[in-house]
Design a protein around this motif. Sequence first.
Motif, mmCIF file in Angstrom:
data_model
loop_
_atom_site.group_PDB
_atom_site.id
_atom_site.type_symbol
_atom_site.label_atom_id
_atom_site.label_comp_id
_atom_site.label_asym_id
_atom_site.label_seq_id
_atom_site.Cartn_x
_atom_site.Cartn_y
_atom_site.Cartn_z
ATOM 1 N N LEU A 389 49.675 1.185 -32.967
ATOM 2 C CA LEU A 389 48.718 0.308 -32.279
ATOM 3 C C LEU A 389 47.306 0.881 -32.269
ATOM 4 N N ASP A 390 47.190 2.197 -32.191
ATOM 5 C CA ASP A 390 45.866 2.820 -32.136
ATOM 6 C C ASP A 390 45.334 3.206 -33.509
ATOM 7 N N ASP A 391 46.098 2.929 -34.553
ATOM 8 C CA ASP A 391 45.667 3.255 -35.917
ATOM 9 C C ASP A 391 44.594 2.266 -36.358
ATOM 10 N N ARG A 392 43.470 2.774 -36.858
ATOM 11 C CA ARG A 392 42.350 1.901 -37.222
ATOM 12 C C ARG A 392 42.723 0.900 -38.302
ATOM 13 N N GLU A 393 43.561 1.327 -39.261
ATOM 14 C CA GLU A 393 43.908 0.463 -40.376
ATOM 15 C C GLU A 393 45.094 -0.444 -40.077
ATOM 16 N N LEU A 394 45.996 -0.002 -39.189
ATOM 17 C CA LEU A 394 47.237 -0.742 -38.964
ATOM 18 C C LEU A 394 47.325 -1.382 -37.584
ATOM 19 N N GLY A 395 46.383 -1.058 -36.696
ATOM 20 C CA GLY A 395 46.454 -1.567 -35.332
ATOM 21 C C GLY A 395 46.385 -3.082 -35.261
ATOM 22 N N GLY A 396 45.549 -3.695 -36.087
ATOM 23 C CA GLY A 396 45.451 -5.151 -36.091
ATOM 24 C C GLY A 396 46.735 -5.788 -36.595
ATOM 25 N N LEU A 397 47.291 -5.240 -37.667
ATOM 26 C CA LEU A 397 48.553 -5.729 -38.230
ATOM 27 C C LEU A 397 49.660 -5.629 -37.189
ATOM 28 N N ALA A 398 49.685 -4.496 -36.464
ATOM 29 C CA ALA A 398 50.727 -4.283 -35.457
ATOM 30 C C ALA A 398 50.617 -5.321 -34.345
ATOM 31 N N GLU A 416 35.508 -3.838 -32.710
ATOM 32 C CA GLU A 416 35.464 -3.170 -34.016
ATOM 33 C C GLU A 416 36.737 -3.449 -34.813
ATOM 34 N N MET A 417 37.902 -3.398 -34.130
ATOM 35 C CA MET A 417 39.161 -3.652 -34.818
ATOM 36 C C MET A 417 39.263 -5.108 -35.255
ATOM 37 N N VAL A 418 38.752 -6.031 -34.450
ATOM 38 C CA VAL A 418 38.797 -7.452 -34.807
ATOM 39 C C VAL A 418 38.023 -7.704 -36.094
ATOM 40 N N PHE A 419 36.815 -7.177 -36.170
ATOM 41 C CA PHE A 419 35.996 -7.394 -37.365
ATOM 42 C C PHE A 419 36.584 -6.677 -38.579
ATOM 43 N N TRP A 420 37.125 -5.483 -38.356
ATOM 44 C CA TRP A 420 37.740 -4.741 -39.457
ATOM 45 C C TRP A 420 38.926 -5.535 -40.017
ATOM 46 N N GLU A 448 33.796 -19.039 -36.844
ATOM 47 C CA GLU A 448 33.469 -19.918 -35.732
ATOM 48 C C GLU A 448 33.930 -19.351 -34.393
ATOM 49 N N HIS A 449 34.862 -18.419 -34.410
ATOM 50 C CA HIS A 449 35.390 -17.865 -33.165
ATOM 51 C C HIS A 449 34.575 -16.673 -32.662
ATOM 52 N N HIS A 450 33.540 -16.288 -33.389
ATOM 53 C CA HIS A 450 32.761 -15.109 -32.997
ATOM 54 C C HIS A 450 31.269 -15.420 -33.077
ATOM 55 N N THR A 451 30.604 -15.372 -31.927
ATOM 56 C CA THR A 451 29.159 -15.572 -31.910
ATOM 57 C C THR A 451 28.483 -14.370 -32.566
ATOM 58 N N GLU A 455 25.934 -10.820 -37.891
ATOM 59 C CA GLU A 455 25.077 -9.753 -37.416
ATOM 60 C C GLU A 455 25.875 -8.496 -37.101
ATOM 61 N N GLN A 456 27.153 -8.677 -36.843
ATOM 62 C CA GLN A 456 27.996 -7.530 -36.495
ATOM 63 C C GLN A 456 28.874 -7.053 -37.659
ATOM 64 N N VAL A 457 29.334 -7.999 -38.470
ATOM 65 C CA VAL A 457 30.359 -7.637 -39.442
ATOM 66 C C VAL A 457 29.829 -6.733 -40.551
ATOM 67 N N TRP A 458 28.536 -6.785 -40.855
ATOM 68 C CA TRP A 458 28.041 -5.959 -41.963
ATOM 69 C C TRP A 458 28.097 -4.465 -41.637
ATOM 70 N N ARG A 459 28.261 -4.150 -40.315
ATOM 71 C CA ARG A 459 28.350 -2.750 -39.898
ATOM 72 C C ARG A 459 29.778 -2.195 -39.976
ATOM 73 N N VAL A 460 30.739 -3.053 -40.287
ATOM 74 C CA VAL A 460 32.147 -2.630 -40.305
ATOM 75 C C VAL A 460 32.375 -1.559 -41.360
ATOM 76 N N GLU A 461 33.044 -0.470 -40.955
ATOM 77 C CA GLU A 461 33.340 0.635 -41.876
ATOM 78 C C GLU A 461 34.607 0.303 -42.671
ATOM 79 N N HIS A 462 34.480 -0.601 -43.603
ATOM 80 C CA HIS A 462 35.596 -0.982 -44.483
ATOM 81 C C HIS A 462 35.065 -0.989 -45.907
ATOM 82 N N PRO A 463 35.787 -0.407 -46.854
ATOM 83 C CA PRO A 463 35.280 -0.343 -48.235
ATOM 84 C C PRO A 463 34.958 -1.711 -48.844
ATOM 85 N N ALA A 464 35.602 -2.774 -48.352
ATOM 86 C CA ALA A 464 35.413 -4.095 -48.944
ATOM 87 C C ALA A 464 34.423 -4.960 -48.181
ATOM 88 N N THR A 465 33.708 -4.412 -47.216
ATOM 89 C CA THR A 465 32.830 -5.231 -46.381
ATOM 90 C C THR A 465 31.804 -6.003 -47.211
#
Length: 497
Positions: A389-398, A416-420, A448-451, A455-465
């Motif tokens: 649950l606390d894993d940055r890569e797998l927490g959302g999947l879990a 941060e996890m939502v955008f990732w 549409e679910h995120h105001t 402006e926020q998603v471009w900061r996400v630390e994901h290789p595919a951003t």
Amino acid sequence: MSAEPHPTLPPVRLHSDAELARDALVAPLFARAVRLARWAGPDTRVDVGGELAPDQLPEAAEVLGLDAADEDSPVHASQAWRVAVDTGLVDVTEPEEDSGDGAEAGEPEYGTATPGEDLALLAGGAPGDVLDLWLAALDTVLADAAVPDLDDLVDALDAGGEIDFDRLDWNPQREADFLDGVLANLYLLTVTEGGAGDAPVPLPVLAASMIVPDEMGDPTDAVLEQVSDAMMRLDDQFRQLEPIGLVEYRPVDEALLAEADEPGDTAAGRPGEEDDEDVSRYGMVRLTPLGLYGVRARMLEAGVEAPAVGELADKGADALLDAVSFYPEEAAQAEIEQWLAGRELPDAVAELLAAARGDDEGAPLRRLRCQQALAPAGPEAEPAVRAVLDDRELGGLARVWLAEHGVTGVPAPDGEMVFWLTVDTIAAQLAADGETEELPLLMRSLTEHHTGFFEQVWRVEHPATAYVLEAMGRLHPDKKAAKEARKAAFKARSRQP
């Protein structure tokens, strides 16, 4: 962890070795070869090359239960004998040439034949041993099928009795390669999701797949003539391949062959030009389950990657997720189910989650396949899923899995996890299916679910951003959002080293 290369062909679902071995044993030509191998004995005589003595062909035909009145019976007996010899079901000792002993003047010398050691494998060996013998028989039949018919060979004989290959316009390697290519195309049409499947393929379609260039719109008359000629060659070849159990074949209608003899007509007319024409008149062919096995075996031997469902059952979870990442949905699910079937579920879930980690290009699709693999898992999987649950890569999947299984008390993800997870999900969909019609709708739903999403998603630390944002800039159905996505993609690119 790096992504595996994309498989050359979709995975095939094969019958078990035991089922395939049974099919091989009842294939008419192979069964005849086996019967002749058991018949061979001290009185069996062979000439140079291991062929049965001509006066023994009627007896061999009788052993096979062939009609003595049928002029083709000796031919069928001779072919079955050749398969028996080539596969090692029969051992032959050829006569010594020009020995001068043991024969009266003018009488031919003969060698002997006895049942081969491999014959015992049919009763006492493993299914794989039977299939190896059948594959050897298939090689013989394919080699025979690539040879021109007897009339063409006779016409091409020169004065010295040698074959004039230039006149015959026959290149053995070219003919063999053409037939292998046809069988490979038939295999591809059979195993591709949405392709022919178990249904027979019209012969014109198969011939055209070898002749008509992909970029050509309406075929020219010259190309149609080549397709027609190829159909006639294939009609003869598939008639030869059916008795070994490779294909089920409905030949070209004899009436069409008669029409082809009329002046100005081609061998197959213009297949497909008349809407009311029954395409089955032009020949229909399908690979049998044994045929799928045989063609795949030949392709593997030639170095072609041709996966089969179930062959990853004893591999690690990393190999499983890498491979099924590029499988069609149904094949991926079947492969995953077989992999899970042989393992304790808690351990298997933990191994799958560990293999889903990574920041390489293939990681998002691995995580998508991992989620697919975990979807049917029951309560036994919960401890392993909670552990990440606390894993940055797998927490959302879990969290998605726990929510879908009605588990309560799961902590909400932070922003941060939502955008990732959003970036990871879109990257996986792009990798799995490309830019589909459904993807813009998914993008709209997520944004549409995120105001202030962009402006926020471009900061996400994901290789595919940046890659995902560029895709959203092209595909997002809202023009304003698409423009914001392009700006965000530029910012994401700018912060990359």
